[in-house]
Design an enzyme around this catalytic site. Structure first.
Site, short mmCIF file in Angstrom:
data_model
loop_
_atom_site.label_atom_id
_atom_site.label_comp_id
_atom_site.label_asym_id
_atom_site.label_seq_id
_atom_site.Cartn_x
_atom_site.Cartn_y
_atom_site.Cartn_z
N LEU A 676 -10.14 2.19 3.27
CA LEU A 676 -9.82 3.55 3.67
C LEU A 676 -8.34 3.85 3.57
O LEU A 676 -7.93 4.99 3.37
CB LEU A 676 -10.27 3.80 5.12
CG LEU A 676 -11.77 3.68 5.39
CD1 LEU A 676 -12.05 3.82 6.87
CD2 LEU A 676 -12.54 4.73 4.61
N SER A 678 -4.07 1.72 3.66
CA SER A 678 -3.29 0.52 3.88
C SER A 678 -1.89 0.88 4.31
O SER A 678 -1.31 1.87 3.84
CB SER A 678 -3.23 -0.32 2.59
OG SER A 678 -2.54 -1.52 2.79
N GLY A 679 -1.35 0.11 5.26
CA GLY A 679 -0.01 0.33 5.76
C GLY A 679 0.79 -0.96 5.78
O GLY A 679 0.37 -1.99 5.22
N GLY A 682 -1.26 -3.51 8.23
CA GLY A 682 -2.69 -3.73 8.12
C GLY A 682 -3.37 -2.83 7.13
O GLY A 682 -2.82 -1.82 6.70
N SER A 683 -4.58 -3.23 6.75
CA SER A 683 -5.44 -2.42 5.90
C SER A 683 -6.68 -2.03 6.68
O SER A 683 -7.19 -2.83 7.48
CB SER A 683 -5.83 -3.19 4.63
OG SER A 683 -4.70 -3.52 3.87
N VAL A 684 -7.20 -0.82 6.44
CA VAL A 684 -8.35 -0.33 7.19
C VAL A 684 -9.53 -0.19 6.24
O VAL A 684 -9.41 0.42 5.18
CB VAL A 684 -8.04 1.02 7.86
CG1 VAL A 684 -9.25 1.50 8.68
CG2 VAL A 684 -6.82 0.91 8.76
N LYS A 703 -9.57 -2.51 11.15
CA LYS A 703 -8.16 -2.68 10.80
C LYS A 703 -7.86 -4.18 10.74
O LYS A 703 -7.87 -4.87 11.76
CB LYS A 703 -7.26 -2.01 11.83
CG LYS A 703 -5.78 -2.14 11.51
CD LYS A 703 -4.94 -1.38 12.53
CE LYS A 703 -3.45 -1.50 12.21
NZ LYS A 703 -2.61 -0.76 13.18
N ASP A 809 4.91 6.44 17.13
CA ASP A 809 4.64 6.70 15.70
C ASP A 809 3.67 7.87 15.54
O ASP A 809 2.67 7.77 14.83
CB ASP A 809 4.08 5.44 15.03
CG ASP A 809 4.26 5.48 13.51
OD1 ASP A 809 5.06 6.31 13.03
OD2 ASP A 809 3.61 4.67 12.82
#
Length: 985
Positions: A676, A678-679, A682-684, A703, A809
């Site tokens: 869905l 990625s940051g 983490g990736s979701v 996540k 954030d």
């Protein structure tokens, strides 16, 4: 000031006395006194009026004054245009009873138009354009019965257009554009049977277009654009079929209308279909219907396109920014061969581009962008040898680009981005030797970047090959683009080093190379780019030290070096002195820098090198002892590590743990098809849990933490700590967590959340245009409701939860939307719990350096201040501005140092709609069948209140920002006001 006004009154009174006295003397005195009165009311008579004195007769040598031959002492023409005259127009000009032309255009005249000008019964031309006149148009002008030319454009006039203008039966040109006129178009204008040009563009006129305008059989130019007109285009305009090739002139001052025929109704709130009768206007050359709400859904609705084929002189057809849908008819290919500009951009048109569109062989600009066109580019396009601009971006076009695209040798703009084009980029693009902009981003292009592109030396404004699947290195030939300003190659699979020749692009201001596989160091020749404002090379494999020359870039506003392999010392000067302007996270071997980065000091590393380690004799007994100690240490460490895992995850009260294997099954092995987003931490993934009987928990969002990235573990702990006791409708719901070991023996940590089927707010505000169907566009009420949901979430976090929480954030990508479009605030990876006695964090909790996202983070964070609730309010204020303007707070949208707040501040100065999201602007009038000024104005007032709320929340001074309770009150009041409007609709 008082003295100047007094002197002016004395002069005027003296002039009035002379006029009364002159009634018993010669007629010449009347005109002379009137001219002296005019001069006396000017604050700065220019040198051009130096001849206006008593030493010479006004009919012989006064500049701009022409007298009658039959009546040699009477003025018939006063021509004083473009002399920088400043002051007011004297009412005594109304005594020039023989005057036929009054031309005072292009000066700096202020005040009102004197009603006395209506006494000039012989006046034929009145030109007061391009001044700063205020007030209303005098109704007395209806007394100028001989008037043929009236030009009041480019002033500040307000009020309604007097119906008396309709009594000027000889009027051939009426030019009132660029004022602040309001009200409806007078029906009486339909009686001006000899009128050739009617220009009311850029005012605030409302109501419907009078069908009586169809009586203007001699009309050759009609300009009604940029108003607030509503209703349908009257079919009676099709009666204007006898458009004359008319030249109207008076002493070479009026318009030359030879063979000109124009209809400009754009930038209004018109709706309905375009009447086919428009095709009866055989002499039409320009049809501008852009930026309204005109529609075409069925084949019959498009009949006007077939009818326009009768207009053999048509050169410009602009239908952009409306609600045209369905398939663009093939009849568009039958339009006049004289057509040079065709735009249907920003509509809802689907289907293929007509295959014979290349029949329009003289076309210079073709705009099909921001629709839902499918298929490939028709081969007939190669026949358009004169094409200067081709824009098909934001569609669903596919296929490869033909080599014949190189035949467009006159192209200046080629905009193909945001489609699904595939294959390689044709090397024949190198033939486009006049190109200024080339946009190929957001497609599926593969292969290498053809070096031939870099032979286009005119390529200066923009080069974009981003978001494709391009591989290989960036060609060294890029250095040939000496005048290039912006270069995008991000999000590809490019490798190799950053070419050193990039430093030869002397005018380069913005470089985006992030999300590739580039390696090597930052080339030193980049120091030649003194005008560089943005450099993003994050998420690559770059290494080496940070060149000190970067700190010397005085124009640099944004620098992202994150997630590379840089080593050594971080400078402390230039852009490196403000941690809100640069990012270096994910480079674990950097040291030094400003204090707020919390990097290890480089001096410690140097001191270790200076001290020699004493040599210890190594014996077998020593080795055995060391092995025994190390084994014991590892056993204890592993035990503590497992215990820590159990403690850290079991602290998620009420949330049972889940195994690694369950998450693998749920996400289909963490498939990219389930990804869905990625940051940094983490990736979701989207997943489906087995055995979950609870309603709405079967589909989840998982996540997975990127534990290899610096700060990811702390992010996991922070998120678990923040969410374990939080329960609120507008916070993302946590279902479970996982703390385990993956099959390779590495730590694995994940958090499982409730799945949000409508994604995040960012995708709704900035998603691909071809995804933004009518159902995917947020109206004003929806945006206010989402902002209210976020405000409720912040109010709970700050004031009403088990303990205060600072999110740190808040941004659009962290505002998630469920199936009912209810907003939920998510991603608590940076969240912190403040001291019980304070709303700010204890200093010990501020150990990760800069928190938040550049553009949303409060300015005080860049100065090293601790996190606070005021910082969350600032981020929320930026979110409000982003939601209403549709603009991201950072990036290429705000060049030249302009921020989102400054952009909005400019808009609040009498041009609010210029900064509002275009899709929101269109929604404000969608569905209005008749003029509804009060409804529209109420919505505008709500938008102004929202923008002001965003500005108040993002105030630079933290203590001046609104608390959450006040924010909620303001939003509730706005929502209540809007509720009435949407109930009416």
């Amino acid at each position: 000031m008082y003295y100047g006004v007094l002197c002016l009154l004395v002069v005027v009174c003296f002039s009035h006395t002379l006029v009364l006295h002159s009634q018993g003397s010669s007629n010449s005195t009347i005109d002379e006194v009137a001219l002296f009165s005019f001069k006396s009311m000017l604050l700065n008579p220019s040198d051009s009026l130096a001849s206006w004195n008593t030493s010479s007769h006004f009919c012989r040598s006064w500049h701009g004054v022409v007298c009658s031959r039959g009546h040699p002492k009477r003025v018939v023409r006063l021509q004083l245009s473009s002399l920088n005259l400043l002051g007011e127009i004297s009412p005594f000009l109304g005594n020039l009873s023989f005057l036929r032309m009054l031309h005072l255009g292009d000066n700096h005249l202020t005040g009102q138009i004197p009603p006395e000008l209506g006494h000039l019964s012989k006046l034929r031309v009145l030109n007061l354009s391009a001044n700063s006149l205020i007030g209303s148009i005098p109704v007395t002008l209806g007394g100028c019965a001989q008037l043929t030319f009236l030009n009041l454009r480019n002033n500040r006039l307000h009020g309604e257009i007097p119906a008396e203008i309709g009594s000027l039966e000889k009027l051939t040109v009426l030019q009132l554009r660029n004022n602040n006129l309001s009200g409806q178009i007078p029906l009486s204008l339909g009686g001006l049977t000899v009128l050739g040009a009617l220009y009311l563009t850029s005012n605030d006129l409302s109501g419907e277009i009078p069908s009586a305008l169809g009586n203007l059989s001699n009309l050759w130019g009609l300009g009604l654009s940029d108003n607030m007109l509503s209703g349908a285009i009257p079919s009676s305009l099709g009666l204007l079929s006898r458009l004359s090739s008319l030249t109207i002139g008076f002493n070479n001052l009026s318009a030359n209308a030879s063979s000109i025929s124009v209809i400009n109704l754009g930038h209004n709130f018109l709706h309905g279909v375009v009447p086919p009768e428009v095709g009866s206007l055989r002499n039409l050359e320009r049809v501008v219907l852009a930026e309204s709400s005109l529609e075409a859904k069925t084949v019959d609705d498009w009949k006007f396109m077939t009818a326009l084929a009768n207009c053999s002189r048509l050169q410009i057809l602009d239908l952009g920014g409306n609600k045209f849908s369905g398939v663009l008819p093939d009849s568009v290919s039958n339009l006049s061969r004289s057509l040079i500009y065709l735009s249907v951009g920003q509509n809802r048109i689907s289907g293929s581009i007509p295959r014979d569109i290349g029949n329009l062989i003289n076309l210079q600009a073709l705009v099909l962008s921001e629709n839902s066109f499918t298929g490939s580019l028709p081969s007939s396009l190669s026949r358009l040898k004169n094409l200067r601009g081709l824009a098909v971006y934001n569609n669903n076009l596919s296929g490869s680009l033909s080599l014949t695209i190189g035949n467009f040798t006159q192209l200046i703009y080629l905009l193909l981005h945001m489609n699904a084009f595939s294959g390689t980029i044709p090397s024949t693009l190198g033939n486009l030797t006049e190109l200024l902009q080339l946009h190929l981003g957001y497609n599926n292009f593969t292969g290498l970047i053809p070096k031939e592109i870099f032979s286009i030396v005119t390529l200066s404004e923009f080069l974009d090959v981003s978001h494709n699947n391009l591989e290989g290195s960036i060609p060294q030939e890029i250095g040939s683009l000496k005048n290039l300003v912006e270069f995008h190659a991000e999000s590809n699979i490019l490798s190799g080093e950053i070419p050193s020749t990039l430093g030869d692009c002397e005018l380069l201001q913005n470089i985006y190379l992030q999300n590739n596989f580039l390696n090597g160091s930052i080339p030193s020749p980049l120091s030649h780019l003194k005008g560089l404002t943005t450099l993003d090379i994050s998420n690559n494999n770059l290494s080496g030290t940070l060149p000190g020359s970067i700190a010397d870039f005085r124009a640099l506003k944004y620098l992202n070096l994150s997630f590379n392999k840089f080593v050594g010392e971080v400078p402390t000067v230039g852009i490196f002195s403000n941690d809100s302007s640069f990012s270096i996270q994910g480079n674990d071997k950097l040291c030094g820098g400003i204090q707020t980065l919390h990097l290890p000091p480089c001096s410690l590393q140097l001191s270790k090198k200076k001290h020699k380690i004493p040599v210890i004799p190594i014996t077998a007994a020593t080795v055995a002892t060391l092995l025994l100690l190390s084994s014991t240490y590892m056993l204890v460490a592993c035990h503590k590590k497992r215990k820590a895992k159990i403690q850290s995850t079991s602290s998620m009260e009420g949330h049972p743990l889940i195994s690694y294997s369950q998450l693998v099954r749920a996400t289909n092995g963490f498939s990219t098809n389930n990804l869905l987003g990625s940051g940094a931490f983490g990736s979701v993934y989207k997943g489906e849990l087995d055995g979950q009987s609870s309603e709405n928990t079967n589909i989840v969002a998982v996540k997975v933490l990127k534990l290899q990235n610096h700060g990811a573990l702390k992010s996991f702990i922070s998120e678990c700590e923040a969410l374990r006791n939080l329960r609120h409708r507008n916070l993302v719901k946590i279902i479970t967590a996982c703390s385990s070991i993956d099959p390779t023996g590495n730590d694995f940590k994940a958090i499982v959340f409730e799945f949000m089927p409508n994604g995040n707010l960012e995708s709704w505000l900035h998603g691909d245009t071809h995804e933004l169907t009518e159902e995917r566009c947020l109206n004003l009420m929806a945006r206010v409701t989402i902002l209210l949901d976020v405000a409720y979430a912040l109010d709970y976090l700050h004031c009403h939860g088990p303990s205060p929480v600072i999110h740190c954030d808040i941004k659009s990508s962290n505002v998630l939307l469920d199936a009912d479009m209810v907003a939920h605030v998510g991603d608590f990876g940076l969240a912190r719990i403040p001291d019980e006695q304070s709303s700010v964090l204890q200093s010990s909790t501020n150990s990760l350096g800069f928190r938040g996202t550049i553009g949303y983070a409060a300015p005080e964070y860049g100065a090293g201040n601790t996190m606070s609730m005021h910082g969350d309010i600032y981020s929320y204020g930026i979110l409000v501005l982003e939601t209403i303007t549709g603009k991201r707070p950072i990036g290429s949208e705000f060049r030249e140092g302009l921020s989102l707040r400054e952009y909005v501040q400019l808009g609040l100065q009498d041009r609010v709609m210029d900064v509002v999201d275009m899709r929101l602007s269109l929604d404000l009038t969608d569905g209005l069948q008749t003029a509804n000024d009060s409804s529209y104005k109420r919505k505008i007032e709500c938008i102004v209140l929202l923008l002001k709320l965003g500005m108040s929340c993002s105030h630079e001074l933290p203590s001046s920002r609104l608390p959450t309770g006040d924010i909620i009150k303001e939003l509730l009041a706005i929502k209540e006001s809007l509720s009435m409007e949407y109930r009416v609709r």
